[in-house]
Design a protein around this motif. Structure first.
Motif, PDB file in Angstrom:
ATOM      1  N   PRO A   1      39.037  33.513  39.952  1.00 47.64           N
ATOM      2  CA  PRO A   1      40.028  33.057  40.935  1.00 47.64           C
ATOM      3  C   PRO A   1      40.887  34.223  41.405  1.00 47.64           C
ATOM      4  O   PRO A   1      40.813  35.337  40.880  1.00 47.64           O
ATOM      5  CB  PRO A   1      40.857  32.032  40.153  1.00 47.64           C
ATOM      6  N   LYS A   2      41.738  33.941  42.370  1.00 53.65           N
ATOM      7  CA  LYS A   2      42.640  34.977  42.883  1.00 53.65           C
ATOM      8  C   LYS A   2      43.511  35.527  41.763  1.00 53.65           C
ATOM      9  O   LYS A   2      43.872  34.827  40.811  1.00 53.65           O
ATOM     10  CB  LYS A   2      43.519  34.408  43.992  1.00 53.65           C
ATOM     11  N   LEU A   3      43.827  36.820  41.841  1.00 53.29           N
ATOM     12  CA  LEU A   3      44.758  37.496  40.942  1.00 53.29           C
ATOM     13  C   LEU A   3      44.390  37.314  39.470  1.00 53.29           C
ATOM     14  O   LEU A   3      45.225  36.988  38.632  1.00 53.29           O
ATOM     15  CB  LEU A   3      46.190  36.999  41.191  1.00 53.29           C
ATOM     16  N   SER A   4      43.119  37.538  39.172  1.00 53.33           N
ATOM     17  CA  SER A   4      42.659  37.399  37.786  1.00 53.33           C
ATOM     18  C   SER A   4      41.716  38.546  37.442  1.00 53.33           C
ATOM     19  O   SER A   4      41.246  39.279  38.318  1.00 53.33           O
ATOM     20  CB  SER A   4      41.949  36.056  37.583  1.00 53.33           C
ATOM     21  N   LYS A   5      41.437  38.685  36.144  1.00 55.49           N
ATOM     22  CA  LYS A   5      40.482  39.690  35.690  1.00 55.49           C
ATOM     23  C   LYS A   5      39.658  39.093  34.549  1.00 55.49           C
ATOM     24  O   LYS A   5      40.115  38.213  33.822  1.00 55.49           O
ATOM     25  CB  LYS A   5      41.181  40.975  35.251  1.00 55.49           C
ATOM     26  N   PHE A   6      38.423  39.601  34.414  1.00 57.58           N
ATOM     27  CA  PHE A   6      37.484  39.068  33.429  1.00 57.58           C
ATOM     28  C   PHE A   6      36.897  40.220  32.626  1.00 57.58           C
ATOM     29  O   PHE A   6      36.453  41.219  33.202  1.00 57.58           O
ATOM     30  CB  PHE A   6      36.367  38.303  34.144  1.00 57.58           C
ATOM     31  N   ASP A   7      36.897  40.070  31.311  1.00 60.60           N
ATOM     32  CA  ASP A   7      36.299  41.086  30.449  1.00 60.60           C
ATOM     33  C   ASP A   7      34.778  40.961  30.554  1.00 60.60           C
ATOM     34  O   ASP A   7      34.161  40.064  29.992  1.00 60.60           O
ATOM     35  CB  ASP A   7      36.748  40.879  29.004  1.00 60.60           C
ATOM     36  N   ILE A   8      34.192  41.888  31.290  1.00 58.16           N
ATOM     37  CA  ILE A   8      32.776  41.803  31.619  1.00 58.16           C
ATOM     38  C   ILE A   8      31.912  42.669  30.711  1.00 58.16           C
ATOM     39  O   ILE A   8      30.691  42.797  30.912  1.00 58.16           O
ATOM     40  CB  ILE A   8      32.575  42.192  33.106  1.00 58.16           C
TER      41      ILE A   8
ATOM     42  N   LEU B   1      46.324  38.639  36.254  1.00 61.30           N
ATOM     43  CA  LEU B   1      46.737  40.041  36.341  1.00 61.30           C
ATOM     44  C   LEU B   1      48.185  40.179  35.887  1.00 61.30           C
ATOM     45  O   LEU B   1      49.033  39.331  36.171  1.00 61.30           O
ATOM     46  CB  LEU B   1      46.601  40.545  37.781  1.00 61.30           C
ATOM     47  N   THR B   2      48.463  41.258  35.179  1.00 59.94           N
ATOM     48  CA  THR B   2      49.811  41.540  34.705  1.00 59.94           C
ATOM     49  C   THR B   2      50.552  42.429  35.704  1.00 59.94           C
ATOM     50  O   THR B   2      49.960  42.952  36.656  1.00 59.94           O
ATOM     51  CB  THR B   2      49.746  42.263  33.350  1.00 59.94           C
TER      52      THR B   2
ATOM     53  N   ALA C   1      50.548  47.242  39.315  1.00 59.71           N
ATOM     54  CA  ALA C   1      51.009  48.609  39.544  1.00 59.71           C
ATOM     55  C   ALA C   1      49.839  49.582  39.556  1.00 59.71           C
ATOM     56  O   ALA C   1      49.790  50.502  40.391  1.00 59.71           O
ATOM     57  CB  ALA C   1      52.029  49.002  38.471  1.00 59.71           C
ATOM     58  N   ARG C   2      48.889  49.383  38.643  1.00 60.27           N
ATOM     59  CA  ARG C   2      47.728  50.264  38.592  1.00 60.27           C
ATOM     60  C   ARG C   2      46.919  50.167  39.888  1.00 60.27           C
ATOM     61  O   ARG C   2      46.454  51.178  40.425  1.00 60.27           O
ATOM     62  CB  ARG C   2      46.849  49.883  37.392  1.00 60.27           C
ATOM     63  N   ILE C   3      46.781  48.946  40.394  1.00 62.89           N
ATOM     64  CA  ILE C   3      46.043  48.743  41.651  1.00 62.89           C
ATOM     65  C   ILE C   3      46.794  49.387  42.806  1.00 62.89           C
ATOM     66  O   ILE C   3      46.216  50.110  43.627  1.00 62.89           O
ATOM     67  CB  ILE C   3      45.841  47.245  41.912  1.00 62.89           C
TER      68      ILE C   3
ATOM     69  N   GLY D   1      45.176  42.413  48.776  1.00 63.27           N
ATOM     70  CA  GLY D   1      45.946  42.402  47.540  1.00 63.27           C
ATOM     71  C   GLY D   1      46.993  43.489  47.490  1.00 63.27           C
ATOM     72  O   GLY D   1      47.485  43.959  48.523  1.00 63.27           O
ATOM     73  N   ALA D   2      47.309  43.939  46.272  1.00 59.51           N
ATOM     74  CA  ALA D   2      48.365  44.927  46.073  1.00 59.51           C
ATOM     75  C   ALA D   2      48.039  46.259  46.723  1.00 59.51           C
ATOM     76  O   ALA D   2      48.934  46.996  47.116  1.00 59.51           O
ATOM     77  CB  ALA D   2      48.615  45.122  44.570  1.00 59.51           C
ATOM     78  N   ASN D   3      46.750  46.581  46.820  1.00 62.21           N
ATOM     79  CA  ASN D   3      46.315  47.816  47.471  1.00 62.21           C
ATOM     80  C   ASN D   3      45.354  47.448  48.582  1.00 62.21           C
ATOM     81  O   ASN D   3      44.188  47.161  48.343  1.00 62.21           O
ATOM     82  CB  ASN D   3      45.657  48.747  46.467  1.00 62.21           C
ATOM     83  N   GLN D   4      45.851  47.418  49.795  1.00 65.65           N
ATOM     84  CA  GLN D   4      45.059  46.936  50.929  1.00 65.65           C
ATOM     85  C   GLN D   4      44.103  47.981  51.486  1.00 65.65           C
ATOM     86  O   GLN D   4      43.409  47.722  52.465  1.00 65.65           O
ATOM     87  CB  GLN D   4      45.985  46.412  52.020  1.00 65.65           C
ATOM     88  N   LYS D   5      44.051  49.156  50.840  1.00 63.77           N
ATOM     89  CA  LYS D   5      43.129  50.196  51.288  1.00 63.77           C
ATOM     90  C   LYS D   5      41.822  50.178  50.518  1.00 63.77           C
ATOM     91  O   LYS D   5      40.895  50.915  50.862  1.00 63.77           O
ATOM     92  CB  LYS D   5      43.791  51.574  51.164  1.00 63.77           C
ATOM     93  N   ILE D   6      41.757  49.364  49.457  1.00 61.46           N
ATOM     94  CA  ILE D   6      40.531  49.302  48.659  1.00 61.46           C
ATOM     95  C   ILE D   6      40.041  47.866  48.596  1.00 61.46           C
ATOM     96  O   ILE D   6      40.737  46.929  48.986  1.00 61.46           O
ATOM     97  CB  ILE D   6      40.739  49.863  47.237  1.00 61.46           C
ATOM     98  N   GLY D   7      38.824  47.684  48.103  1.00 65.88           N
ATOM     99  CA  GLY D   7      38.193  46.383  48.121  1.00 65.88           C
ATOM    100  C   GLY D   7      38.854  45.349  47.227  1.00 65.88           C
ATOM    101  O   GLY D   7      39.594  45.674  46.290  1.00 65.88           O
ATOM    102  N   GLN D   8      38.547  44.092  47.532  1.00 66.57           N
ATOM    103  CA  GLN D   8      39.098  42.966  46.776  1.00 66.57           C
ATOM    104  C   GLN D   8      38.687  42.989  45.305  1.00 66.57           C
ATOM    105  O   GLN D   8      39.479  42.637  44.429  1.00 66.57           O
ATOM    106  CB  GLN D   8      38.602  41.656  47.408  1.00 66.57           C
TER     107      GLN D   8
END
Length: 263
Positions: A85-92, A249-250, A255-257, A36-43
């Motif tokens: 799904p890809k490029l999404s976030k869930f309020d957990i 994802l916005t 940017a945060r990632i 993803g946007a930051n390839q140094k950290i986990g998916q």
């Protein structure tokens, strides 16, 4: 390492994530890197927003992920699968609160990958799902990730792999297990070579265990990569039923990632 080497399910705890996001700039991350946007950290990322809501974030450009919460003792609350799904976030936040209050701390993170195999006899894409477990008894069916159940028979010397939730099992890409001592087995590429049986919303395959592997007292470790069909329909239903809690994802999220750096 490739996806098959890195995307095995990860068991973690609600408490660990809550503690990590407080101590590490609001981030806890798991799973394969380079997605993803930051390839140094986990998916899969967990973070807390300004309103103290905790989000599960899937930064992958291609692959989805499932979060599996087991049922509490007594069955309430029941088990729950959350699909990102890809490029999404869930309020957990709600799930964390409900399961924590029921003394359920551990849950499982399982990435999945879409695969369009050469020679498929229909237009449906297969999805690769993976899961792993350790120290499991023989002759007892146990959960392996969000959508698989396994039974290892010491007397029949077979491993029965079952996918649930209406998925169709189309093949075993990789099955690796360790029995007693140093005895191990690995079988691969059993796509459409073994017949699958269907019972209601379950689909199963039976894989012979190679000679020399001692599973009479259970397995010390097992992991499975299976190809299935039908996951897209489950994801579509989940997205529709959870509108508002599951969102894309916005630009700010990306940017945060991208800007996150490990301490």
């Amino acid at each position: 390492m490739g996806w098959l080497d890195t995307a095995l399910s990860v068991a973690t705890t609600i408490g660990k994530i809550a503690g990590t996001i407080q101590a590490r700039n609001g981030f806890a991350h798991f799973g394969p890197t380079g997605t993803g946007a930051n390839q140094k950290i986990g998916q899969v990322i967990f973070w807390q927003d300004e309103n103290s809501h905790i989000w599960a974030v899937n930064q992958s450009l291609e692959d989805g992920v499932g979060l599996c919460f087991p049922a509490a003792m007594g069955g309430t609350p029941g088990g729950q699968n959350l699909l990102l799904p890809k490029l999404s976030k869930f309020d957990i936040t709600l799930a964390f609160n409900v399961y924590s209050l029921a003394d359920v701390d551990q849950f499982v993170i399982t990435p999945w990958k879409t695969n369009n195999p050469t020679g498929a006899d229909n237009d449906d894409e297969d999805t690769l799902i993976q899961a792993q477990a350790t120290n499991q008894p023989t002759n007892v069916e146990f959960a392996l990730g969000s959508y698989m159940r396994i039974r290892v028979s010491g007397s029949e010397r077979v491993c029965v792999v079952t996918v649930v939730g209406g998925l169709i099992l189309t093949g075993i890409v990789l099955l690796s297990l360790r029995g007693a001592g140093s005895t191990t087995a690995q079988v691969s590429n059993l796509r459409r070579l073994l017949p699958a049986t269907t019972n209601g919303d379950q689909s199963s395959m039976t894989i012979p265990i190679p000679a020399g592997v001692d599973v009479s007292n259970g397995v010390s470790s097992i992991y499975v990569t299976a190809s299935v069909q039908g996951l897209d329909a489950l994801v579509e239903d989940f997205v529709r039923e959870n509108a508002g809690r599951l969102v894309p994802l916005t630009e700010e999220d990306h940017a945060r990632i991208a800007n996150y750096v490990e301490d």
